[in-house]
Design a protein around this motif. Structure first.
Motif, PDB file in Angstrom:
ATOM      1  N   ASN A  68     -43.020  17.510   9.796  1.00 49.99           N
ATOM      2  CA  ASN A  68     -43.184  16.312  10.613  1.00 49.99           C
ATOM      3  C   ASN A  68     -44.644  15.885  10.654  1.00 49.99           C
ATOM      4  O   ASN A  68     -44.983  14.718  10.400  1.00 49.99           O
ATOM      5  CB  ASN A  68     -42.701  16.569  12.044  1.00 49.99           C
ATOM      6  CG  ASN A  68     -41.200  16.670  12.165  1.00 49.99           C
ATOM      7  OD1 ASN A  68     -40.462  16.238  11.292  1.00 49.99           O
ATOM      8  ND2 ASN A  68     -40.739  17.271  13.236  1.00 49.99           N
ATOM      9  N   PHE A 124     -46.169  12.333   9.373  1.00 52.72           N
ATOM     10  CA  PHE A 124     -46.531  11.310  10.350  1.00 52.72           C
ATOM     11  C   PHE A 124     -48.035  11.129  10.502  1.00 52.72           C
ATOM     12  O   PHE A 124     -48.489  10.074  10.957  1.00 52.72           O
ATOM     13  CB  PHE A 124     -45.916  11.638  11.715  1.00 52.72           C
ATOM     14  CG  PHE A 124     -44.423  11.804  11.674  1.00 52.72           C
ATOM     15  CD1 PHE A 124     -43.651  11.045  10.814  1.00 52.72           C
ATOM     16  CD2 PHE A 124     -43.791  12.729  12.486  1.00 52.72           C
ATOM     17  CE1 PHE A 124     -42.270  11.199  10.762  1.00 52.72           C
ATOM     18  CE2 PHE A 124     -42.409  12.893  12.450  1.00 52.72           C
ATOM     19  CZ  PHE A 124     -41.660  12.127  11.585  1.00 52.72           C
ATOM     20  N   GLY A 139     -49.987  10.832   8.124  1.00 51.12           N
ATOM     21  CA  GLY A 139     -50.420   9.951   7.041  1.00 51.12           C
ATOM     22  C   GLY A 139     -51.030  10.736   5.893  1.00 51.12           C
ATOM     23  O   GLY A 139     -51.557  11.835   6.066  1.00 51.12           O
ATOM     24  N   ALA A 145     -41.856   7.993  15.760  1.00 50.06           N
ATOM     25  CA  ALA A 145     -42.959   7.528  14.923  1.00 50.06           C
ATOM     26  C   ALA A 145     -42.695   6.107  14.439  1.00 50.06           C
ATOM     27  O   ALA A 145     -43.603   5.270  14.393  1.00 50.06           O
ATOM     28  CB  ALA A 145     -43.158   8.475  13.735  1.00 50.06           C
ATOM     29  N   HIS A 146     -41.453   5.812  14.082  1.00 52.70           N
ATOM     30  CA  HIS A 146     -41.086   4.483  13.589  1.00 52.70           C
ATOM     31  C   HIS A 146     -41.158   3.441  14.705  1.00 52.70           C
ATOM     32  O   HIS A 146     -41.759   2.370  14.544  1.00 52.70           O
ATOM     33  CB  HIS A 146     -39.680   4.523  12.996  1.00 52.70           C
ATOM     34  CG  HIS A 146     -39.249   3.239  12.364  1.00 52.70           C
ATOM     35  ND1 HIS A 146     -39.355   3.009  11.010  1.00 52.70           N
ATOM     36  CD2 HIS A 146     -38.714   2.111  12.898  1.00 52.70           C
ATOM     37  CE1 HIS A 146     -38.914   1.796  10.735  1.00 52.70           C
ATOM     38  NE2 HIS A 146     -38.512   1.231  11.864  1.00 52.70           N
ATOM     39  N   GLU A 170     -45.045   3.993  16.808  1.00 51.13           N
ATOM     40  CA  GLU A 170     -46.330   4.116  16.118  1.00 51.13           C
ATOM     41  C   GLU A 170     -46.422   3.265  14.855  1.00 51.13           C
ATOM     42  O   GLU A 170     -47.423   3.312  14.150  1.00 51.13           O
ATOM     43  CB  GLU A 170     -46.566   5.597  15.761  1.00 51.13           C
ATOM     44  CG  GLU A 170     -46.558   6.523  16.974  1.00 51.13           C
ATOM     45  CD  GLU A 170     -46.481   7.993  16.589  1.00 51.13           C
ATOM     46  OE1 GLU A 170     -46.866   8.332  15.455  1.00 51.13           O
ATOM     47  OE2 GLU A 170     -46.037   8.798  17.428  1.00 51.13           O
ATOM     48  N   PHE A 207     -44.836   3.665  12.100  1.00 51.42           N
ATOM     49  CA  PHE A 207     -44.794   4.505  10.900  1.00 51.42           C
ATOM     50  C   PHE A 207     -43.774   3.952   9.910  1.00 51.42           C
ATOM     51  O   PHE A 207     -42.612   3.767  10.244  1.00 51.42           O
ATOM     52  CB  PHE A 207     -44.400   5.936  11.296  1.00 51.42           C
ATOM     53  CG  PHE A 207     -44.265   6.878  10.134  1.00 51.42           C
ATOM     54  CD1 PHE A 207     -45.376   7.369   9.486  1.00 51.42           C
ATOM     55  CD2 PHE A 207     -43.009   7.277   9.690  1.00 51.42           C
ATOM     56  CE1 PHE A 207     -45.251   8.237   8.420  1.00 51.42           C
ATOM     57  CE2 PHE A 207     -42.870   8.139   8.634  1.00 51.42           C
ATOM     58  CZ  PHE A 207     -43.999   8.625   7.991  1.00 51.42           C
ATOM     59  N   ARG A 208     -44.236   3.687   8.684  1.00 52.45           N
ATOM     60  CA  ARG A 208     -43.361   3.115   7.671  1.00 52.45           C
ATOM     61  C   ARG A 208     -43.509   3.802   6.310  1.00 52.45           C
ATOM     62  O   ARG A 208     -42.985   3.304   5.313  1.00 52.45           O
ATOM     63  CB  ARG A 208     -43.639   1.610   7.498  1.00 52.45           C
ATOM     64  CG  ARG A 208     -43.381   0.751   8.734  1.00 52.45           C
ATOM     65  CD  ARG A 208     -41.924   0.740   9.132  1.00 52.45           C
ATOM     66  NE  ARG A 208     -41.670  -0.167  10.240  1.00 52.45           N
ATOM     67  CZ  ARG A 208     -41.766   0.176  11.526  1.00 52.45           C
ATOM     68  NH1 ARG A 208     -42.132   1.427  11.847  1.00 52.45           N
ATOM     69  NH2 ARG A 208     -41.510  -0.694  12.481  1.00 52.45           N
ATOM     70  N   ASP A 209     -44.218   4.916   6.234  1.00 54.25           N
ATOM     71  CA  ASP A 209     -44.437   5.566   4.940  1.00 54.25           C
ATOM     72  C   ASP A 209     -43.137   6.049   4.318  1.00 54.25           C
ATOM     73  O   ASP A 209     -42.978   6.017   3.097  1.00 54.25           O
ATOM     74  CB  ASP A 209     -45.393   6.755   5.082  1.00 54.25           C
ATOM     75  CG  ASP A 209     -46.814   6.323   5.419  1.00 54.25           C
ATOM     76  OD1 ASP A 209     -47.049   5.101   5.497  1.00 54.25           O
ATOM     77  OD2 ASP A 209     -47.671   7.199   5.608  1.00 54.25           O
ATOM     78  N   GLN A 263     -44.899  13.938  18.183  1.00 56.30           N
ATOM     79  CA  GLN A 263     -43.712  13.160  18.564  1.00 56.30           C
ATOM     80  C   GLN A 263     -42.721  13.981  19.380  1.00 56.30           C
ATOM     81  O   GLN A 263     -41.833  13.414  20.019  1.00 56.30           O
ATOM     82  CB  GLN A 263     -43.027  12.589  17.325  1.00 56.30           C
ATOM     83  CG  GLN A 263     -43.828  11.527  16.600  1.00 56.30           C
ATOM     84  CD  GLN A 263     -44.980  12.100  15.794  1.00 56.30           C
ATOM     85  OE1 GLN A 263     -45.014  13.296  15.494  1.00 56.30           O
ATOM     86  NE2 GLN A 263     -45.930  11.251  15.433  1.00 56.30           N
ATOM     87  N   ARG A 305     -40.350   8.593   0.344  1.00 55.37           N
ATOM     88  CA  ARG A 305     -41.464   7.655   0.481  1.00 55.37           C
ATOM     89  C   ARG A 305     -41.003   6.266   0.050  1.00 55.37           C
ATOM     90  O   ARG A 305     -40.382   6.114  -1.010  1.00 55.37           O
ATOM     91  CB  ARG A 305     -42.653   8.095  -0.371  1.00 55.37           C
ATOM     92  CG  ARG A 305     -43.405   9.300   0.192  1.00 55.37           C
ATOM     93  CD  ARG A 305     -44.738   9.503  -0.528  1.00 55.37           C
ATOM     94  NE  ARG A 305     -45.603   8.346  -0.330  1.00 55.37           N
ATOM     95  CZ  ARG A 305     -46.400   8.168   0.726  1.00 55.37           C
ATOM     96  NH1 ARG A 305     -46.430   9.081   1.690  1.00 55.37           N
ATOM     97  NH2 ARG A 305     -47.156   7.100   0.824  1.00 55.37           N
TER      98      ARG A 305
END
Length: 362
Positions: free
Chosen positions: A68, A72, A74, A91-92, A95, A97-99, A183, A260
């Protein structure tokens, strides 16, 4: 952390192989890194019996907390990774987060009625008795805890705010699960939460009488050792969990597989190849379970357990694909939002890779 590298069979078109320029071998196969636990349903991937077509895949055994955090924080270069479902959701939603995007491959599922423990002298005999009590846990917003709170609210009318929460300073399962990600430590408003005494893990909080109950994915060491002071809330937990599934059709999901987004965009054949490989690996596990599981497992009634599980849940009781799992995912989305953890109600379409929503097992 162990690494194993395997060559997948060339099961994609020549044009697709030629498109795999970055990270490709001279043969045109795409080099990828995959991180997950080695489980019965992933073992065939780790030992090379099943390959991801069109790839040279390096498999890394890792712990969920560390997977995790690596993702998250990066900068993770792993093309495929196992992630905690609820940490990914937070995270999505919170934050940006879209990776990574999710694939409909629930790698770890677990009914969670078994994860509620009480002190024998607490007087807690039924879920409703938890109201007004002190409840210990190492990670308030972990996937397992979010499921437990949602189930208690839906099934028994016990809301998170009905209890007083104590966050342990130590986690007895850190050796297996890794360090909790940020998270898993999100705390909502409107709920009484305090930090437990220094030096005590969640199991010790219960034994020392600092809390009346304990919610944790891991079984407390004291319970495993037969300490009479620690009991499960549900003495007939197997019957309770089976009844829950029979009524709701929900088999709670803890961990999922993610890819990814930029890798999926550059190599559009890869998500399907990954889904098919994980499905084949699970089929290998089913086959071994049916044929020699009784010999490789020490459980004396292994065969009976398999037969009983299939009678209740079907032959494919650990299904991949969205058709069999949409309700379960959406239930956790609702729980997270309702509990003040996710800032908004998430949807299937935004967190899953779009083209993977139609993937189903053969």
């Amino acid at each position: 952390m162990q690494r194993r590298t395997f060559l997948g069979s060339a099961g994609i078109t020549g044009a697709a192989l030629m498109s795999a320029q970055p990270g490709s071998t001279q043969s045109g196969l795409l080099e990828i890194d995959v991180a997950s636990y080695r489980l019965d349903r992933t073992a065939a991937l780790f030992d090379g019996r099943v390959g991801i077509d069109g790839t040279v895949a390096s498999f890394y055994e890792d712990s969920i907390g560390d997977m995790n955090t690596r993702a998250f924080a990066g900068g993770s270069t792993r093309e495929i990774t196992e992630l905690g479902l609820h940490p990914f959701m937070l995270a999505h939603a919170n934050e940006g987060f879209r990776d990574y995007a999710l694939l409909p491959i629930p790698l770890l599922r677990q009914f969670r009625h078994k994860s509620i423990f009480v002190h024998a002298d607490s007087g807690i005999e039924k879920p409703e008795d938890l109201k007004g009590r002190l409840v210990g846990t190492p990670g308030y917003s972990s996937t397992s805890l979010t499921w437990i709170r949602g189930i208690l609210a839906d099934e028994y009318g016990v809301e998170p705010a009905d209890m007083q929460w104590v966050i342990a300073n130590k986690d007895s399962s850190a050796g297996e699960a890794g360090t909790l990600s940020a998270q898993e430590n999100r705390l909502p408003e409107g709920v009484s939460i305090e930090t437990g005494p220094a030096g005590l893990d969640e199991s010790e909080l219960l034994l020392e009488g600092e809390v009346d109950a304990l919610f944790h994915a891991a079984t407390p060491a004291a319970y495993l050792q037969g300490d009479p002071r620690v009991q499960r809330l549900f003495a007939d937990v197997r019957e309770v969990e089976q009844d829950y599934f029979a009524r709701t059709g929900i088999f709670p999901i803890m961990h999922v597989l993610a890819i990814r987004r930029n890798t999926a965009a550059e190599h559009p054949w890869l998500p399907r190849a990954v889904f098919d490989a994980y499905s084949r690996a699970k089929s290998e596990s089913y086959r071994e379970m049916s044929r020699v599981g009784w010999a490789t497992s020490m459980l004396p009634w292994f065969a009976a357990e398999v037969e009983d599980t299939r009678a209740l849940m079907g032959s494919n009781f650990y299904p991949y694909g969205m058709a069999h799992n949409r309700k379960t995912f959406e239930t956790l989305f609702e729980y997270s939002y309702r509990q003040g953890l996710a800032s908004r109600l998430l949807t299937i379409d935004e967190v899953f890779l779009e083209e993977a929503l139609g993937f189903e097992e053969a």
